[in-house]
Design a protein around this motif. Structure first.
Motif, short mmCIF file in Angstrom:
data_model
loop_
_atom_site.label_atom_id
_atom_site.label_comp_id
_atom_site.label_asym_id
_atom_site.label_seq_id
_atom_site.Cartn_x
_atom_site.Cartn_y
_atom_site.Cartn_z
N ALA A 128 0.83 -1.20 0.00
CA ALA A 128 0.00 0.00 0.00
C ALA A 128 0.87 1.26 0.00
O ALA A 128 0.63 2.20 -0.75
CB ALA A 128 -0.94 -0.01 1.20
N GLY A 129 1.88 1.24 0.84
CA GLY A 129 2.80 2.38 0.89
C GLY A 129 3.53 2.58 -0.43
O GLY A 129 3.65 3.70 -0.93
N ALA A 130 4.02 1.48 -1.01
CA ALA A 130 4.72 1.57 -2.29
C ALA A 130 3.80 2.08 -3.39
O ALA A 130 4.21 2.88 -4.25
CB ALA A 130 5.27 0.19 -2.68
N SER A 131 2.53 1.66 -3.37
CA SER A 131 1.56 2.11 -4.38
C SER A 131 1.35 3.61 -4.30
O SER A 131 1.31 4.31 -5.33
CB SER A 131 0.23 1.38 -4.18
N LEU A 132 1.20 4.12 -3.09
CA LEU A 132 0.97 5.56 -2.93
C LEU A 132 2.19 6.37 -3.36
O LEU A 132 2.06 7.41 -4.02
CB LEU A 132 0.63 5.86 -1.46
N ILE A 133 3.37 5.88 -3.01
CA ILE A 133 4.60 6.58 -3.39
C ILE A 133 4.78 6.56 -4.91
O ILE A 133 5.13 7.57 -5.53
CB ILE A 133 5.81 5.96 -2.68
N LEU A 134 4.53 5.40 -5.51
CA LEU A 134 4.63 5.30 -6.97
C LEU A 134 3.62 6.20 -7.67
O LEU A 134 3.93 6.83 -8.69
CB LEU A 134 4.43 3.85 -7.41
N MET A 135 2.41 6.27 -7.12
CA MET A 135 1.40 7.15 -7.70
C MET A 135 1.88 8.59 -7.72
O MET A 135 1.78 9.28 -8.74
CB MET A 135 0.10 7.03 -6.91
N VAL A 136 2.40 9.06 -6.60
CA VAL A 136 2.90 10.45 -6.52
C VAL A 136 4.04 10.67 -7.50
O VAL A 136 4.06 11.66 -8.24
CB VAL A 136 3.34 10.78 -5.08
N ALA A 137 4.99 9.73 -7.54
CA ALA A 137 6.15 9.88 -8.42
C ALA A 137 5.74 9.93 -9.89
O ALA A 137 6.22 10.78 -10.67
CB ALA A 137 7.13 8.73 -8.19
N ILE A 138 4.84 9.04 -10.28
CA ILE A 138 4.41 8.99 -11.69
C ILE A 138 3.61 10.24 -12.05
O ILE A 138 3.78 10.81 -13.15
CB ILE A 138 3.59 7.71 -11.94
N MET A 139 2.74 10.69 -11.15
CA MET A 139 1.95 11.90 -11.43
C MET A 139 2.86 13.13 -11.55
O MET A 139 2.64 13.99 -12.39
CB MET A 139 0.92 12.11 -10.32
N VAL A 140 3.87 13.21 -10.68
CA VAL A 140 4.81 14.35 -10.76
C VAL A 140 5.54 14.35 -12.10
O VAL A 140 5.65 15.38 -12.77
CB VAL A 140 5.82 14.30 -9.60
N SER A 198 -2.88 19.58 -9.74
CA SER A 198 -3.65 18.87 -8.71
C SER A 198 -3.92 17.42 -9.10
O SER A 198 -4.57 16.69 -8.34
CB SER A 198 -4.98 19.59 -8.45
N SER A 199 -3.39 16.99 -10.25
CA SER A 199 -3.51 15.57 -10.63
C SER A 199 -2.79 14.67 -9.64
O SER A 199 -3.13 13.49 -9.51
CB SER A 199 -2.95 15.35 -12.03
N ILE A 200 -1.81 15.21 -8.93
CA ILE A 200 -1.14 14.46 -7.86
C ILE A 200 -2.17 14.08 -6.80
O ILE A 200 -2.23 12.94 -6.33
CB ILE A 200 -0.01 15.29 -7.23
N LEU A 201 -3.03 15.05 -6.43
CA LEU A 201 -4.07 14.80 -5.44
C LEU A 201 -5.11 13.83 -5.98
O LEU A 201 -5.60 12.96 -5.25
CB LEU A 201 -4.73 16.13 -5.04
#
Length: 445
Positions: free
Chosen positions: A96-108, A145-148
């Protein structure tokens, strides 16, 4: 919440789980659809057609960003629910933690790569002059705000992976409610126009993340900072699900674009009819979209626990719901076809197309529904390539020849009929492949 409570899909009636998850998902999706319509409605009330057009062009571009977020969320649900099904809560928290971090990184990365080329991308979509300028301005506010948005979608997916359908629904409902309240305040109250709509959208995404974080962190404690070794180990299986899921999401608008182009040759009235149909479909068949988005966690947990009897039961229940729901909606649309067309003020060809869709083409969503739920199974059981191949097959081979021939032989109605007929083969094929995959996995185990 106890670990046993987070493995709720391993016991009890699979039909109950499917119905509960689907019902809450449908409520959340309806909120999204209604809010999108309200957003466009408020902008259109300003009386400048360029403003509404700018929102339309921006929406097309933002759809691809959303598709990437959906793909990552699907991977998060699949891997986390499998770990929970195996009873490995520690790994589930790290995933779960890795998924959230990857989501932020890819969106950025996506935002950084897109922002410098907004003018060119909007122009490529066909926008020009004042409309293009407004669309770019809207995107400059909303795109960061796509990161959010990505975080909110991933948090909602993680809540579904533990079976917390209610809080997953609250994430979407909260964002919808915030948008509904903030839109008129910023657009009319502060007299900010399209800028107000962009600000309201961004603030609503903050609400989405806050609600999601509360459920994932405080209620379920489903987060652990993953060490680098976990990232290295899980990145390949994660992307093996996420990449095909993204490609699967993008296929649908490609097919719809060809249908639009084919219908456009029959005049503005035909396009208006198709536009109404495009708004009717997500509302009328919202349960199918919710069903495909909700059963992933049920499949993931039971796959992790190697409960193949429950995997089959879940898919059987999903297919039954699809058949019954589509038949009921088809009947209602057929009976109310003229009322629906009149409600949108449709005349001439537009009226004919809407009634033709309700009477005949709506029934084809039986096969769309089978395709949707089968794709979810493929994504969550390690066969994501199947969902990509089937969706792109549907969007190309299942659209282009059928729609083209239909348009040549029977005009706009023929194009619409081709759109419905083309999915039959791919729906049947998806259903057959789905149960074959279940048998194959059970034999391997």
């Amino acid at each position: 919440m106890t670990a046993q409570a987070q493995m709720k899909f391993l016991t009890g009636s699979t039909m109950h789980h499917v119905l509960t998850m689907t019902a809450t998902g449908a409520i959340g999706l309806i909120a999204v659809f209604v809010v999108d319509l309200l957003n466009l409605f408020y902008i259109s009330r300003l009386g400048h057609k360029e403003l509404a057009a700018a929102i339309g062009y921006s929406g097309t571009l933002l759809f691809f960003v959303t598709s990437i977020a959906i793909g990552i969320s699907i991977a998060a649900t699949a891997l986390t629910s499998r770990a929970l099904g195996r009873g490995d809560r520690h790994q589930a928290k790290q995933l779960a933690g890795a998924s959230l971090i990857l989501m932020v990184a890819i969106m950025v990365c996506l935002i950084v790569l897109t922002l410098p080329f907004l003018n060119q991308l909007i122009a490529l979509l066909g926008a020009a002059d004042e409309t293009a300028r407004l669309a770019v301005r809207f995107m400059y506010i909303v795109l960061p705000s796509s990161i959010l948005l990505g975080l909110g979608m991933c948090l909602s997916a993680l809540l579904r992976s533990v079976g917390d359908a209610r809080r997953a629904m609250y994430v979407t409902l909260g964002a919808g409610a915030a948008t509904a309240v903030l839109d008129p305040i910023f657009i009319f109250g502060f007299n900010l126009g399209i800028d107000g709509a962009a600000i309201a959208t961004s603030l609503a995404r903050v609400v989405m993340v806050v609600l999601g974080l509360h459920g994932v962190l405080k209620v379920h404690g489903l987060f652990a900072w993953p060490p680098l070794s976990v990232f290295k180990r899980e990145l390949k299986p994660f992307m093996a699900i996420a990449l095909p899921a993204v490609l699967t999401q993008i296929a649908t608008p490609v097919g719809n674009a060809f249908v639009t182009q084919s219908i456009a040759q029959f005049g503005d009235s035909a396009v208006a009819g198709w536009a109404v149909i495009g708004r009717v479909i997500p509302v009328a068949f919202v349960v199918l979209f919710a069903l495909s988005g909700s059963i992933g966690a049920i499949l993931g947990q039971n796959y992790g626990a190697k409960r193949f009897d429950r995997l089959r039961s879940t898919m059987n229940d999903s297919m039954k719901i699809t058949v019954i729901y589509v038949l009921v909606v088809w009947l209602l649309l057929a009976l109310g076809r003229n009322l629906l067309a009149d409600a949108f003020g449709a005349q001439g060809t537009a009226h004919e197309l809407i009634t033709f869709f309700c009477l005949f083409v709506a029934g084809s969503f039986l096969f769309n529904g089978i395709l949707f739920v089968s794709n979810t199974a493929f994504n969550n059981l390690g066969f994501a390539f199947y969902s990509t191949a089937l969706n792109w097959g549907r969007a190309t081979l299942g659209v282009i020849p059928f729609v083209w021939l239909g348009a040549q032989w029977y005009g706009a109605k023929g194009a619409l009929a081709g759109y419905g007929l083309g999915v039959v083969f791919f729906g049947v094929l998806a259903g057959v492949l789905c149960f074959r995959v279940l048998r194959q996995l059970e034999k391997q185990t």
